[in-house]
Design a protein around this motif. Structure first.
Motif, PDB file in Angstrom:
ATOM      1  N   ILE A   1    -113.081 -73.741  19.388  1.00 44.48           N
ATOM      2  CA  ILE A   1    -114.250 -73.692  20.292  1.00 44.48           C
ATOM      3  C   ILE A   1    -115.334 -72.813  19.657  1.00 44.48           C
ATOM      4  O   ILE A   1    -116.493 -73.206  19.551  1.00 44.48           O
ATOM      5  CB  ILE A   1    -113.854 -73.140  21.680  1.00 44.48           C
ATOM      6  N   VAL A   2    -114.920 -71.622  19.210  1.00 43.08           N
ATOM      7  CA  VAL A   2    -115.894 -70.690  18.618  1.00 43.08           C
ATOM      8  C   VAL A   2    -116.515 -71.294  17.352  1.00 43.08           C
ATOM      9  O   VAL A   2    -117.739 -71.283  17.171  1.00 43.08           O
ATOM     10  CB  VAL A   2    -115.216 -69.337  18.294  1.00 43.08           C
TER      11      VAL A   2
ATOM     12  N   TYR B   1     -98.617 -72.388  34.662  1.00 36.75           N
ATOM     13  CA  TYR B   1     -98.723 -71.564  33.453  1.00 36.75           C
ATOM     14  C   TYR B   1     -99.518 -72.313  32.366  1.00 36.75           C
ATOM     15  O   TYR B   1    -100.362 -71.730  31.683  1.00 36.75           O
ATOM     16  CB  TYR B   1     -97.330 -71.190  32.941  1.00 36.75           C
ATOM     17  N   GLY B   2     -99.253 -73.618  32.249  1.00 39.76           N
ATOM     18  CA  GLY B   2     -99.982 -74.448  31.279  1.00 39.76           C
ATOM     19  C   GLY B   2    -101.475 -74.428  31.563  1.00 39.76           C
ATOM     20  O   GLY B   2    -102.298 -74.269  30.659  1.00 39.76           O
ATOM     21  N   ILE B   3    -101.809 -74.585  32.857  1.00 39.92           N
ATOM     22  CA  ILE B   3    -103.227 -74.588  33.246  1.00 39.92           C
ATOM     23  C   ILE B   3    -103.850 -73.213  32.963  1.00 39.92           C
ATOM     24  O   ILE B   3    -104.968 -73.119  32.440  1.00 39.92           O
ATOM     25  CB  ILE B   3    -103.381 -74.977  34.737  1.00 39.92           C
ATOM     26  N   ILE B   4    -103.102 -72.147  33.309  1.00 40.52           N
ATOM     27  CA  ILE B   4    -103.618 -70.784  33.063  1.00 40.52           C
ATOM     28  C   ILE B   4    -103.908 -70.592  31.564  1.00 40.52           C
ATOM     29  O   ILE B   4    -104.959 -70.090  31.179  1.00 40.52           O
ATOM     30  CB  ILE B   4    -102.619 -69.702  33.565  1.00 40.52           C
ATOM     31  N   VAL B   5    -102.968 -71.031  30.720  1.00 42.97           N
ATOM     32  CA  VAL B   5    -103.138 -70.853  29.266  1.00 42.97           C
ATOM     33  C   VAL B   5    -104.400 -71.569  28.778  1.00 42.97           C
ATOM     34  O   VAL B   5    -105.277 -70.970  28.147  1.00 42.97           O
ATOM     35  CB  VAL B   5    -101.891 -71.379  28.501  1.00 42.97           C
ATOM     36  N   VAL B   6    -104.513 -72.875  29.118  1.00 43.83           N
ATOM     37  CA  VAL B   6    -105.654 -73.658  28.626  1.00 43.83           C
ATOM     38  C   VAL B   6    -106.980 -73.113  29.175  1.00 43.83           C
ATOM     39  O   VAL B   6    -107.952 -72.933  28.434  1.00 43.83           O
ATOM     40  CB  VAL B   6    -105.478 -75.162  28.960  1.00 43.83           C
TER      41      VAL B   6
ATOM     42  N   THR C   1    -107.647 -70.080  30.314  1.00 44.48           N
ATOM     43  CA  THR C   1    -107.952 -68.748  29.756  1.00 44.48           C
ATOM     44  C   THR C   1    -108.554 -68.873  28.358  1.00 44.48           C
ATOM     45  O   THR C   1    -109.579 -68.267  28.044  1.00 44.48           O
ATOM     46  CB  THR C   1    -106.663 -67.882  29.676  1.00 44.48           C
ATOM     47  N   ILE C   2    -107.900 -69.681  27.527  1.00 44.12           N
ATOM     48  CA  ILE C   2    -108.370 -69.819  26.145  1.00 44.12           C
ATOM     49  C   ILE C   2    -109.753 -70.491  26.115  1.00 44.12           C
ATOM     50  O   ILE C   2    -110.633 -70.095  25.340  1.00 44.12           O
ATOM     51  CB  ILE C   2    -107.373 -70.645  25.292  1.00 44.12           C
ATOM     52  N   LEU C   3    -109.952 -71.480  26.993  1.00 46.79           N
ATOM     53  CA  LEU C   3    -111.242 -72.180  27.043  1.00 46.79           C
ATOM     54  C   LEU C   3    -112.368 -71.206  27.395  1.00 46.79           C
ATOM     55  O   LEU C   3    -113.391 -71.127  26.701  1.00 46.79           O
ATOM     56  CB  LEU C   3    -111.172 -73.312  28.072  1.00 46.79           C
ATOM     57  N   VAL C   4    -112.142 -70.427  28.469  1.00 46.13           N
ATOM     58  CA  VAL C   4    -113.173 -69.471  28.905  1.00 46.13           C
ATOM     59  C   VAL C   4    -113.368 -68.400  27.836  1.00 46.13           C
ATOM     60  O   VAL C   4    -114.504 -68.045  27.484  1.00 46.13           O
ATOM     61  CB  VAL C   4    -112.778 -68.833  30.271  1.00 46.13           C
ATOM     62  N   GLU C   5    -112.263 -67.910  27.294  1.00 45.43           N
ATOM     63  CA  GLU C   5    -112.367 -66.877  26.256  1.00 45.43           C
ATOM     64  C   GLU C   5    -113.155 -67.401  25.043  1.00 45.43           C
ATOM     65  O   GLU C   5    -114.039 -66.716  24.529  1.00 45.43           O
ATOM     66  CB  GLU C   5    -110.965 -66.445  25.807  1.00 45.43           C
TER      67      GLU C   5
END
Lengths: 613, 56
Positions: free
Chosen positions: A64-65, B20-25, B27-31
């Motif tokens: 993404i980055v 947990y799968g949704i949280i992982v994806v 979190t990483i997307l927003v991060e």
């Protein structure tokens, strides 16, 4: 930091360092970097399934980055990316089915590993051979050294010839027309291999886009990263639902890779296409060697070889990261030293057909490019009516560029020169073309190629005529809309070429006096209009601050005539003016000031396009 | 506190894998997006930001 899911104790700094390395490599090569992170995490204690799951999550964030950065650099072809995603998705599914079949017959491990080695080794060796061939060509013709990338291959030419509708244009990738089926096929094959090998497939897709589709290296990198976002997101989700993702480790690594990806992506501006391919080839060849070591560890029952394989891949990643980071730092420092006022490198397109006047244009263009520290592309248009020897043109233009120490990429197009130049030039800041002037009656009435280009141009255009040397510049600052852009360009060029500059302001007759011309001198006009004197003093001061010797002249009359008269009077070799042209039917009927000057002036003319203002 | 948070994530992954799968994806997307914007800002402040150069 203790990670309860994987049951591993690992340093945050170590995770940041791994993330940084893979970020640099991903941004630079357009790969996910799974072949580096998975063994690294495995070496530092992660069980394999956790290493893969955490790696996929990290790859997603990293992509993404890096895609964001590449998008800014104009390296992402979204249209191509979407078609590739469709082909890849079908290919991955097919690849997975073949793996399941091989599993049934109990041959999956050795077959997958053998194909992995062949693919990594084969791709690496081919790219290395391609680079070696390119370097050898350079030795044959020293002048060719200035050309730093060859876009397209025999394979891509064959792919482009597939005439199966529907066809699409990929302007970002500079592909005029390509069958959608060809893109889907390449996507399918790379997806099949990725699904078969159980990898992200960045290292297969990037070269496939270059060699099979004829996409320029940097676009292949950006587009590949865009695709990796989707594939890694699906992978991360699937592994997370199995509880095999250490989310905190992934989050920390993404922080490191965010910094790395910026550096890697930025490095693609300073390290040219063929060099990127060379580094990529080296990296995947060493990755192939590490897989060979792993295979030997299994065959010879020597687990220590597997550890060596991990260390080998980490050393490669570390050294390559260091190399890329140093290249970026060097590039940024050099760029700033060359021309500190420019926040980004200018992009200059030098169009040539190999004639004397075109070579003069290359000479003046190279001198300007050197002054700006610009990125240069040499465009050769092959007119179907008169075949020109591209190698010969490349050699003669290369010789001129070499004199100025300017490096360029080569683009070859086939078709009507004016049309192809106009199409190609819209992505550049400056187009430089040569003109022999009007020779025939038809050209005198309708204008030559240069006039046609200027009247339809989409970027600032410099038309070089009788000589490449410039001793004095005349800049016309009539049009308020373009004044700032013309003034800035004129001062920059006067500084680069180290010549005096005169600003000319023509007051149209009706403004001066409704019936007849007053024949006022420049001094008298300034006395009549004190605000014009102030403006003139301001211009002189602006130029002085840049170390340029400038003067301002006011004239009354018809701009076309006055500009040509003043040019003759002061002996200017370069006229700079704004693009005042009308477009479309109106333009055909009325014509334009810039078109008129280009047609009638016997010296070089720079027409500053509206987008520059 | 971080230890407790990690334990909680471990629990979620065991009890509700899809969540947990949704949280992982997510979190990483927003991060990823936030970091991309943040890095843009940093590079702009450093003065080595580049505008779009549609293509090499």
């Amino acid at each position: 930091m203790y990670l309860p899911l994987a049951g591993v104790e690992i340093s945050v700094w170590l995770l940041l360092a791994i993330g940084f390395c893979v970020g640099v490599l991903a941004g630079f090569f357009g790969i996910g970097g799974g072949f580096i992170v998975t063994p690294a995490l495995n070496i530092f204690g992660f069980p394999m399934a956790y290493a893969i799951g955490t790696d996929l999550s990290q790859i997603m964030g990293n992509s993404i980055v890096a895609t964001f950065k590449h998008r800014k650099l104009g390296n992402v072809d979204l249209r191509l990316g979407f078609f590739m995603i469709i082909g890849t998705a079908i290919g991955v599914e097919a690849g997975k089915e073949v793996v399941l079949y091989l599993e049934e017959i109990g041959a999956v491990g050795s077959v997958v590993r053998a194909i992995y080695i062949l693919l990594l080794g084969g791709t690496g060796a081919y790219m290395l051979f391609d680079y070696w061939k390119f370097k050898k060509e350079e030795e044959v013709g020293e002048e060719k050294k200035v050309v730093t990338e060859r876009v397209g291959s025999r394979l891509s030419e064959m792919v482009h010839r597939i005439n199966l509708p529907p066809k699409v244009a990929l302007p970002t990738s500079k592909i005029e027309s390509i069958s959608v089926w060809a893109i889907l096929l390449v996507g399918f094959i790379t997806g099949f291999l990725a699904g078969f090998l159980g990898v992200g497939g960045g290292f297969i897709r990037m070269p496939a886009m270059i060699y099979a589709l004829g996409v320029p290296t940097t676009i292949a990198i950006g587009t590949d990263l865009f695709e990796i976002i989707f594939s890694s997101a699906i992978g991360a989700f699937l592994y997370a639902t199995e509880g095999r993702v250490e989310i905190v480790a992934a989050v920390v690594m993404v922080c490191g890779s965010a910094i790395g990806a910026q550096i890697g992506a930025l490095a693609t501006r300073y390290v040219r296409g063929m060099k990127i391919r060379f580094y990529f080839a080296l990296t995947i060849l060493l990755a192939a060697l590490s897989v060979v070591l792993k295979q030997l560890a299994v065959s010879l029952s020597m687990p220590v070889l597997s550890t060596y394989a991990g260390y080998l891949i980490l050393s490669v990643a570390g050294l390559m990261t260091l190399n890329i980071t140093l290249s970026t730092v060097k590039g940024v420092i050099e760029e700033r030293a060359v021309y500190p006022a420019v926040k980004r490198r200018l992009r200059i397109l030098l169009a040539t057909g190999g004639s004397h006047h075109a070579l003069r244009a290359v000479r003046l263009g190279a001198r300007i490019a050197k002054g700006y520290g610009a990125e240069v592309t040499l465009l050769v248009v092959r007119d179907p009516k008169e075949e020109i020897p591209v190698a010969e043109v490349q050699r003669s233009a290369g010789k001129v560029l070499k004199e100025f120490g300017v490096r360029a990429e080569l683009t070859v197009r086939r078709g009507n020169p004016a049309k192809e130049i106009l199409k190609e030039s819209k992505d550049y800041d400056l187009l430089v073309i040569g003109s022999h002037g009007t020779r025939s009656v038809t050209e005198h009435l309708l204008g030559d190629n240069a006039t046609r280009i200027v009247e339809n141009m989409r970027t600032s255009t410099l038309v070089v005529k009788r000589k490449a040397e410039v001793n004095k510049i005349l800049a016309c600052v009539n049009l308020p809309r373009y004044r700032e852009a013309v003034v800035m360009r004129a001062i920059e060029l006067a500084k680069i070429l180290n010549v005096p500059l005169e600003f000319l302001y023509v007051l149209p007759e009706p403004l001066m006096y409704p019936i007849r011309r007053l024949h006022l001198s420049s001094e008298e006009i300034m006395e009549l209009y004190p605000e014009k004197r102030e403006a003139a003093e301001e211009l002189i001061e602006m130029a002085r601050r840049e170390g340029v010797n400038a003067s301002v002249k006011f004239r009354e009359g018809i701009p076309e005539e006055e500009i040509l008269l003043e040019k003759r009077k002061i002996g200017a070799d370069l006229v700079i003016l704004g693009d005042s042209g009308w477009r479309g039917i109106l333009g055909e009927l009325i014509g334009s000031l810039s078109g008129h000057i280009v047609k009638h002036a016997r010296v070089s003319v720079l027409v500053v396009h509206r987008k520059a203002s | 506190m971080i230890g407790g948070f990690l334990e909680m994530l471990a629990e979620i992954s065991g009890e509700n894998p899809t969540l947990y799968g949704i949280i992982v994806v997510a979190t990483i997307l927003v991060e990823g997006l936030l970091l991309a914007l943040f890095m843009e800002l940093v590079f702009r402040v450093l003065g080595i930001e580049v505008k779009e150069i549609p293509h090499h």
